[in-house]
Scaffold this motif. Structure first.
Motif, PDB file in Angstrom:
ATOM      1  N   LEU A   1      -6.466   4.666   2.048  1.00 24.91           N
ATOM      2  CA  LEU A   1      -5.834   5.721   1.244  1.00 24.91           C
ATOM      3  C   LEU A   1      -6.614   5.947  -0.045  1.00 24.91           C
ATOM      4  O   LEU A   1      -6.049   6.170  -1.107  1.00 24.91           O
TER       5      LEU A   1
ATOM      6  N   PRO B   1      11.613   3.255  -2.737  1.00 24.39           N
ATOM      7  CA  PRO B   1      12.047   1.971  -3.274  1.00 24.39           C
ATOM      8  C   PRO B   1      13.547   1.826  -3.018  1.00 24.39           C
ATOM      9  O   PRO B   1      14.299   2.775  -3.230  1.00 24.39           O
TER      10      PRO B   1
ATOM     11  N   ALA C   1       3.961   1.514  -1.022  1.00 19.18           N
ATOM     12  CA  ALA C   1       4.694   1.618  -2.287  1.00 19.18           C
ATOM     13  C   ALA C   1       3.777   2.191  -3.357  1.00 19.18           C
ATOM     14  O   ALA C   1       4.123   3.125  -4.081  1.00 19.18           O
TER      15      ALA C   1
ATOM     16  N   TYR D   1      10.729  -2.379  -0.337  1.00 17.76           N
ATOM     17  CA  TYR D   1      10.356  -1.065   0.173  1.00 17.76           C
ATOM     18  C   TYR D   1      10.636  -0.858   1.660  1.00 17.76           C
ATOM     19  O   TYR D   1      10.231   0.145   2.228  1.00 17.76           O
TER      20      TYR D   1
ATOM     21  N   ARG E   1      -4.567   9.984  -6.743  1.00 19.46           N
ATOM     22  CA  ARG E   1      -3.683   9.067  -6.026  1.00 19.46           C
ATOM     23  C   ARG E   1      -2.550   9.885  -5.425  1.00 19.46           C
ATOM     24  O   ARG E   1      -2.375  11.055  -5.757  1.00 19.46           O
ATOM     25  N   ILE E   2      -1.815   9.235  -4.541  1.00 19.38           N
ATOM     26  CA  ILE E   2      -0.686   9.942  -3.940  1.00 19.38           C
ATOM     27  C   ILE E   2       0.547   9.625  -4.762  1.00 19.38           C
ATOM     28  O   ILE E   2       0.890   8.462  -4.974  1.00 19.38           O
ATOM     29  N   GLY E   3       1.186  10.657  -5.270  1.00 16.85           N
ATOM     30  CA  GLY E   3       2.434  10.475  -6.004  1.00 16.85           C
ATOM     31  C   GLY E   3       3.587  11.024  -5.190  1.00 16.85           C
ATOM     32  O   GLY E   3       3.392  11.521  -4.083  1.00 16.85           O
ATOM     33  N   TYR E   4       4.778  10.939  -5.753  1.00 17.34           N
ATOM     34  CA  TYR E   4       5.924  11.431  -4.990  1.00 17.34           C
ATOM     35  C   TYR E   4       5.867  12.946  -4.801  1.00 17.34           C
ATOM     36  O   TYR E   4       6.536  13.493  -3.945  1.00 17.34           O
TER      37      TYR E   4
ATOM     38  N   GLN F   1       0.823  -1.211   0.000  1.00 20.31           N
ATOM     39  CA  GLN F   1       0.000   0.000   0.000  1.00 20.31           C
ATOM     40  C   GLN F   1       0.858   1.261   0.000  1.00 20.31           C
ATOM     41  O   GLN F   1       0.583   2.212  -0.720  1.00 20.31           O
TER      42      GLN F   1
ATOM     43  N   ASN G   1       1.297   4.066  -3.060  1.00 27.87           N
ATOM     44  CA  ASN G   1       0.958   5.466  -2.819  1.00 27.87           C
ATOM     45  C   ASN G   1       2.179   6.352  -2.588  1.00 27.87           C
ATOM     46  O   ASN G   1       2.068   7.439  -2.006  1.00 27.87           O
ATOM     47  N   SER G   2       3.325   5.879  -3.032  1.00 26.65           N
ATOM     48  CA  SER G   2       4.555   6.693  -2.971  1.00 26.65           C
ATOM     49  C   SER G   2       4.882   7.199  -1.583  1.00 26.65           C
ATOM     50  O   SER G   2       5.349   8.311  -1.409  1.00 26.65           O
ATOM     51  N   LEU G   3       4.622   6.373  -0.574  1.00 33.62           N
ATOM     52  CA  LEU G   3       4.915   6.800   0.785  1.00 33.62           C
ATOM     53  C   LEU G   3       6.206   6.182   1.310  1.00 33.62           C
ATOM     54  O   LEU G   3       6.647   6.484   2.414  1.00 33.62           O
ATOM     55  N   ALA G   4       6.795   5.286   0.515  1.00 35.58           N
ATOM     56  CA  ALA G   4       8.029   4.637   0.948  1.00 35.58           C
ATOM     57  C   ALA G   4       9.029   4.665  -0.194  1.00 35.58           C
ATOM     58  O   ALA G   4       8.663   4.588  -1.367  1.00 35.58           O
TER      59      ALA G   4
END
Lengths: 446, 281, 335
Positions: C298, A125, A118, A154, C80-83, A116, A120-123
């Motif tokens: 999320l 790589p 990864a 991740y 969505r959540i991106g960097y 989840q 959503n770009s919360l961790a």
């Protein structure tokens, strides 16, 4: 366009609303672990982790940080405290990282989060580190698989957690009973112990509407030889005879009085309280329960407790299952000090930290070399000794929609348990659950 | 009021008095339970049957709350944030409430409705944007960083309250003052304010308690130890699997008792503040 | 000037308003907003009004406008959540369609409405009773106030824990009482009906003082002379309560009810800690559901849609309420 960026703040609200249509995404993380070396100049990083206690009630986080700084004197690690509630932690992290905050640099997160987070770009790589076959071969396969998503790793493992069956050794001795090896045997033993009046409840486990119930369901289904979903969390597999056997048994535990009706309201805390208060003969719980149940200050049954791996069903093989629990260190993709952050997270996963953790705290190390070495943890802690033999079950957290899938599971099973615990209703529950899980997997469930 | 009527009133309200006893018991019992259990050792907190008085009184829970968790700091933070918010809210709301109740400004209706709309939006949905704003302005982990949103989110209710009380003040007062040549602000401060003391008190108490108990925003915006408020401090207690009831209750007693004691010490002023000194009978 | 405001700290000095000699008899009861004699004065007063309101509106607007519009936009977006933060793929109505197709949402909506109506009704009845009692107390009023203020000022997360502890099925004192007094073996938080009831009781315990204190403040501001003339006319206490007290209290009660509706509709901390929304989804309010969708799954767009639709529904309910109470809430056109 990114809503959280300064542009929107300074720009007009109306402008933003109209400009939103047709915005594209970004694929590249701001920082990756590739080509990152530990820094040579002094840096300070923030590590967000809830309190971890050592065997003698000290703060494990601090001893880890101290040991790390001996090895990396130029990296200062500051502790950021966070509420222990998993949901609250996820809220804090999502709020901060999704809006691009550079801290915390490293955070301790649940083993169910990697896909989840990864997605959503919360961790971050972990790039090169993930290709390092030799590095990862040091950890149980299931752990590595649980922290991987679409070919990337991740998180760095921190500690492992497994479920055990705790039992009242004194009562089994008193009545000349064996430690049960199968669930059917446990049911008979538990009912006998209730009959003697020594305990109110036979077996207590976590049936509350929440993640712990999903853990219990996935274990029972594995005991029966089935699985909730396939390994990649694509196909729903609960409409199966194995799942039916597992759920029927769980329901019968309640309807036959082996487990209290209240099991539908129990989380870890309530089950441990019931067991430590001498009310239950058997307890399913994580490794921490060994220490708590044997602590004379908080437990009436200290010194009378035994632990084994969970039983299995008759005729379903000899493997003893436990779902994978535990926490990992994730790196914030926006960190200003990726080198230092990766160095710390990686160091915690390696031998020195893992040994320190195993020797001084109740947490199970993830590094196989340490986990399989009973000398480190001390022979008086059966949980460490037993864990090497456990068959690890993965909940379907390979899906980025795992929380919704889990919700579909625990909501329906909890309803089954509290709504009269009728074994005849298992079929309908499974059908409903399968539909709910499929919707959740597709990301359309609310 | 005549003696005959007084006894008549009494007769009619005696069921109410009975109800009051029930109400007091209903209010007090859970509080009693909290205090008792904050004094019990861990094993007794989970005992069945429960003990109605600690068999073994201990202050260990209080020691853990204050020494191990550094609770004193959180109390100070909460006091700074909540008192400042309350003072600002009540001051702003007094003038806004006066304007909305007693001046012929246009668009009073729409303003009142707009205030209401702000209050209805669920706070969970605004957490992320609030965090972004605070970060961009460099106000994370600071007192103003929490005070400003608290003021903004609690003002609408305070304005409604103040406006409502302003409406019940007789209209002639200001006109008389105006004839005396007093400025508008002076009129509000010296003539109107004393009349709406119950409103001030109510708005103040409610703003204070709303900020005192607020959790999610405080956690999100002021997470660092130095700026943490009490609810955040209490939420940090325990581990993933264990709820330390004794310690939570001890902390709760420690932060609630001062409020109760203060109200008791100043009960005359509190009552007077609430009733504008009008003694009836 | 300062010395006069000092009175707000609570020195009992003021006589009841209607006895105030400054109020010319012919103006008694006239409300602000009625036309003053001169247009110039009226314009000046209007300007003063805006000057007084502006700081409040500025603070509120600056802090709340951006977050609310932000969330509103997200609710109409596939996001969505991106960097780089939230990435809006396109604008869509899907989030709202998902809501109206979700049986959980209908349940949460129904539960929230039901819960709001029941708890607010109970709190108003109890709150008015408590206020009437407190008004008649003299010496012990301070004690009563102190007692009432404690639950209200208690941190919700803690009071939820306290009730969870008392309801607990293995060591809860309420469970124990029910077992010993009635021989029942209740699972208070384990069955939907009892969990909802238990949650309502905890809520009523904590928020009745809110209503009571507002109503009490309104009660003591009622003009006394009406009662006196009613007494002369031979009205009994019940008649006086129903014919005089209650109608005059209406604006006060209306404000209390209005804000209780807002709070009850957004109920979050209590179910979040007490039941986690369970058993099943029995106590899952709209706010808890929104929280779970937003921060557990999320699922940003859908979470924002739940929040926005909740906001709209409450706003609608409040407007309706104001319309019904139009004449009572204010003497002028609010709705």
């Amino acid at each position: 366009m990114h809503l959280s960026r300064r542009g929107l703040l300074t720009g007009g609200v109306v402008l933003a609303a109209t400009a939103l249509a047709g915005c594209g995404g970004d694929a590249r993380p701001p920082v990756t672990a590739a080509d990152i070396a530990p820094p040579t100049e002094p840096v300070t990083i923030d590590w967000m982790a809830p309190e971890l206690l050592t065997n003698d009630g000290k703060d494990l986080r601090r001893s880890l940080v101290r040991a790390f700084q001996k090895r990396f004197p130029n990296i200062t690690v500051r502790l950021v405290q966070v509420p222990p509630t998993t949901d609250v932690r996820r809220t804090t992290l999502t709020t901060q990282i999704a809006s691009g905050a550079v801290t915390p640099d490293v955070y301790l997160g649940d083993c169910a989060w990697p896909a989840q987070f990864a997605h959503n770009s919360l961790a971050m790589p972990l790039g090169r580190v993930a290709d390092d076959e030799e590095f990862w071969s040091g950890y149980p396969e299931e752990v590595v698989s649980s922290i991987s998503y679409q070919g990337q790793v991740y998180a760095f493992p921190c500690y492992l957690d497994l479920a055990f069956l705790y039992y009242r050794a004194d009562l089994l001795d008193k009545h000349g009973l064996e430690v049960p090896a199968t669930w059917e045997e446990l049911r008979r033993t538990a009912l006998r112990l209730i009959d003697t009046g020594d305990v109110r409840y036979g077996l207590v486990w976590q049936g509350m509407s929440g993640e712990p119930l999903t853990c219990n369901v996935s274990e029972f289904v594995a005991d029966a030889g089935g699985a909730l979903m396939d390994l990649r969390a694509r196909r729903v597999r609960v409409d199966s005879p194995e799942a039916r056997r597992a759920l029927t048994f769980m329901t019968e535990l309640v309807s036959e009085g082996v487990s209290p009706e209240a099991v539908g309201t129990f989380a870890e805390e309530q089950t441990l309280t019931a067991f430590a208060g001498g009310q239950a003969a058997f307890l399913r719980n994580w490794s921490y329960a060994w220490g708590s149940a044997n602590d004379p200050e908080s437990s009436l049954v200290a010194g009378k407790v035994g632990a084994v791996l969970r039983p299995t069903f008759e005729g379903a093989g000899t493997e003893r299952h436990s779902t994978l629990g535990g926490w990992h260190n994730f790196v914030n993709p926006h960190t200003a000090h990726p080198g230092a952050a990766v160095a710390f997270a990686r160091w915690v996963a390696e031998e020195e930290a893992q040994t320190l953790m195993a020797a001084t705290s109740p947490y199970l190390p993830t590094l196989s070399a340490v986990l399989d070495n009973p000398r480190i943890a001390g022979p008086d802690k059966p949980t460490n000794r037993l864990s090497a033999d456990a068959a690890i079950v993965l909940r379907p957290f390979g899906s980025p929609h795992y929380p919704a899938i889990s919700k579909a599971i625990y909501t329906d099973v909890n309803r089954l348990l509290v709504d009269g615990a009728d074994p005849g209703a298992v079929g309908d529950t499974l059908t409903e659950m399968a539909q709910g899980m499929a919707l959740a997997r597709d990301g359309v469930a609310l | 009021m005549s003696a005959r009527d007084r006894s008549l009133l009494h007769r009619v309200f005696s069921p109410v008095t009975l109800g009051a006893v029930v109400l007091v018991l209903f209010t007090a019992m859970p509080l009693y339970w909290m205090v008792v259990n904050s004094l019990k050792p861990v094993t007794e907190v989970g005992a069945m049957p429960p003990t109605f008085w600690p068999g073994d009184i201990t202050g260990a829970n209080y020691v853990s709350a204050f020494v191990d968790q550094g609770f004193g700091r959180y109390i100070l933070n909460s006091l700074v944030v909540c008192l400042s918010s309350t003072v600002v809210v009540v001051s702003l709301a007094t003038f806004a409430g006066y304007a909305l109740a007693r001046t012929p400004m246009r668009g009073r209706g729409p303003v009142m409705i707009a205030l209401l709309m702000v209050s209805v939006y669920p706070p969970i949905a605004v957490l992320v944007p609030l965090y972004v704003m605070a970060r961009e302005l460099g106000m994370l982990n600071s007192y103003p960083g929490l005070i400003i949103p608290y003021v903004a989110f609690n003002l609408p209710f305070a304005i409604w309250i103040m406006r409502n009380y302003m409406l019940s003040v007789p209209g002639g007062l200001e006109d008389a003052a105006r004839v005396d040549g007093a400025s508008a602000t002076r009129t509000v401060l010296s003539i109107i304010l004393p009349q709406v003391r119950p409103g001030l008190f109510t708005a103040g108490v409610f703003t204070f308690t709303a900020t005192w108990t607020e959790f999610l925003m405080a956690l999100t915006l002021n997470s660092q130890d130095a700026y943490r408020t009490i609810p955040v401090g209490i939420a940090l207690m325990g581990t993933v699997f264990e709820v330390p009831y004794g310690m939570i209750f001890a902390a709760a007693v420690a932060v609630t008792a001062p409020i109760a004691v203060l109200v008791l010490i100043f009960r005359k002023s509190v009552v007077a503040g609430l009733t504008a000194g009008a003694i009836k009978g | 000037m300062r010395t006069t405001t000092g009175k707000t700290t609570g020195i009992p000095a003021q006589r009841p308003p209607t006895e105030n000699g400054w109020a010319p008899a012919r103006r008694r009861g006239r409300r602000a907003g009625a036309p003053p004699r001169h247009d110039a004065q009226r314009r000046r007063m209007a300007r003063t009004g805006w000057t007084y309101t502006a700081p409040s509106l500025a603070v509120i607007g600056a802090i709340t406008l951006f977050p609310i519009v932000f969330s509103l936009v997200l609710s109409f977006s596939e996001v969505r959540i991106g960097y780089g933060g939230f990435v809006v793929e396109r604008l869509t109505l899907d989030n709202y369609l998902a809501l109206v197709r979700s049986s959980d949402w209908y349940y949460a909506l129904g539960f929230t409405v039901f819960y709001t109506v029941v708890t607010v009704a109970a709190e108003v009845v109890l709150g008015v009773l408590a206020a009437l009692v407190m008004e008649r107390l003299s010496a012990s009023r301070g004690w009563m106030m102190a007692l009432m203020l404690i639950p209200w000022s208690m941190i919700t997360v803690v009071s939820a824990r306290l009730w969870a502890y008392m309801y607990d099925s293995s060591y809860g004192v309420i469970t124990w009482l029910l077992q010993n007094l009635f021989g029942a073996n209740p699972l208070i938080l384990g069955t939907p009906a009892s969990a909802i009831g238990a949650m309502a009781v905890a809520d009523i315990w904590k928020t009745t003082p809110f209503v009571a204190i507002i109503v009490l403040a309104g009660l003591v501001m009622l003009p006394r002379d009406v009662y006196e003339s009613a007494e002369v006319d031979g009205a009994g206490p019940w008649t006086m309560f129903w014919r005089i007290t209650l109608p005059q209290l209406r604006p006060t009660i209306a404000v209390a009810v209005l804000f209780r509706i807002l709070q009850a509709f957004g109920v979050f901390d209590l179910p979040f800690v007490l039941t986690g929304g369970g058993p099943g989804i029995a106590t899952q309010s709209l706010a808890v559901m929104g929280y779970k969708v937003l921060f557990q799954d999320l699922n940003i767009g859908a979470g924002a849609a739940i929040a926005t639709s909740t906001g709209l529904l409450v706003a609608g309910a409040c407007l309706l309420f104001l319309k019904v109470f139009r004449a009572q809430v204010g003497k002028e056109d609010v709705a």
